[in-house]
Design an enzyme around this catalytic site. Sequence first.
Site, short mmCIF file in Angstrom:
data_model
loop_
_atom_site.label_atom_id
_atom_site.label_comp_id
_atom_site.label_asym_id
_atom_site.label_seq_id
_atom_site.Cartn_x
_atom_site.Cartn_y
_atom_site.Cartn_z
N SER A 47 0.63 -0.69 -0.11
CA SER A 47 0.31 -0.22 -0.07
C SER A 47 0.77 1.10 0.12
O SER A 47 1.88 1.13 0.97
CB SER A 47 -0.64 0.16 0.99
OG SER A 47 -2.19 -0.33 1.02
N GLU A 54 -1.67 18.97 -5.51
CA GLU A 54 -2.58 19.06 -6.38
C GLU A 54 -4.08 18.38 -5.64
O GLU A 54 -4.73 17.31 -6.31
CB GLU A 54 -2.72 18.85 -7.60
CG GLU A 54 -1.55 19.32 -8.34
CD GLU A 54 -0.37 19.72 -7.97
OE1 GLU A 54 0.52 18.62 -7.79
OE2 GLU A 54 0.36 20.50 -8.47
N SER A 55 -3.74 17.08 -4.95
CA SER A 55 -4.71 15.84 -4.02
C SER A 55 -3.64 14.70 -3.74
O SER A 55 -2.47 14.53 -2.34
CB SER A 55 -5.72 15.74 -4.39
OG SER A 55 -6.55 17.14 -4.48
N HIS A 60 -2.54 0.36 -4.05
CA HIS A 60 -2.94 -0.93 -3.27
C HIS A 60 -2.71 -2.12 -3.84
O HIS A 60 -3.59 -2.41 -4.66
CB HIS A 60 -4.45 -1.11 -2.47
CG HIS A 60 -4.30 0.11 -1.64
ND1 HIS A 60 -3.39 0.54 -1.07
CD2 HIS A 60 -5.41 1.37 -1.90
CE1 HIS A 60 -4.31 1.83 0.31
NE2 HIS A 60 -5.35 2.30 -0.86
N CYS A 75 -6.14 17.93 -8.86
CA CYS A 75 -7.43 19.65 -8.96
C CYS A 75 -6.15 20.61 -10.24
O CYS A 75 -5.12 20.27 -10.10
CB CYS A 75 -8.03 20.19 -8.11
SG CYS A 75 -6.18 20.49 -6.63
#
Lengths: 125, 125
Positions: A47, A54-55, A60, A75
């Site tokens: 993971s 930008e986020s 996973h 974004c």
Amino acid sequence: MVELYNCNTKTINNVSKMEELLLESVRISGATTLNSNFHKFSPHGVSGVVVISESHFSIHTWPEYGYCALDIFTCGDEIKSDLALEYLKRELEVGNISMIEVKRGILDFPVKLLHKPEVSKNEKF
Amino acid sequence: MVELYNCNTKTINNVSKMEELLLESVRISGATTLNSNFHKFSPHGVSGVVVISESHFSIHTWPEYGYCALDIFTCGDEIKSDLALEYLKRELEVGNISMIEVKRGILDFPVKLLHKPEVSKNEKF
């Protein structure tokens, strides 16, 4: 949200390789990495999340099924997530792929959600 | 994927508070935190991800719009994501909410995607 099936099971079980590949995919997309965290599971699976300006990008992996769940959450209009995905498809030797694009933050007025908006004179914060 | 609108703008602009709340929501859900990374943007906004044994929780906030994008990505049947969400709704003083649940990893055979499967005698890895 991208589903990556029939990937190279050795690659997607290699935590340092997966971190290297996800960070490189972020770079290719033009996004800015803030930090990354990867974890190897026992007996198998990885993971990892890269937080970007930008986020985030997250992955996973379930090597036992050759499957990875990839999220590319961005974004603004500048990020080339298609290039990041092409890179990962190639490096992970992905057999089959499916994806869903979801628009987040549907506000009542037209606005682009950027994390570094210009500060207006009416700035409230 | 949860959209949280009309939240308390002070709370969702407070990076240490947001990390505390997201970690507590993970605890309430019964998931196991592996690590967390939170970042404060200038002039405002917070991004944070908690990697858990069962995948991840992430949140991105736009205090200027009172909006947060929350992802609760879990695997297995054990995680009480509804309790985590109830907690966050209360703590963030959420005005409106919408959400989409997406099933990931639709494989060709019935299987539960856990990160810690029992090792079988035919273990291939």
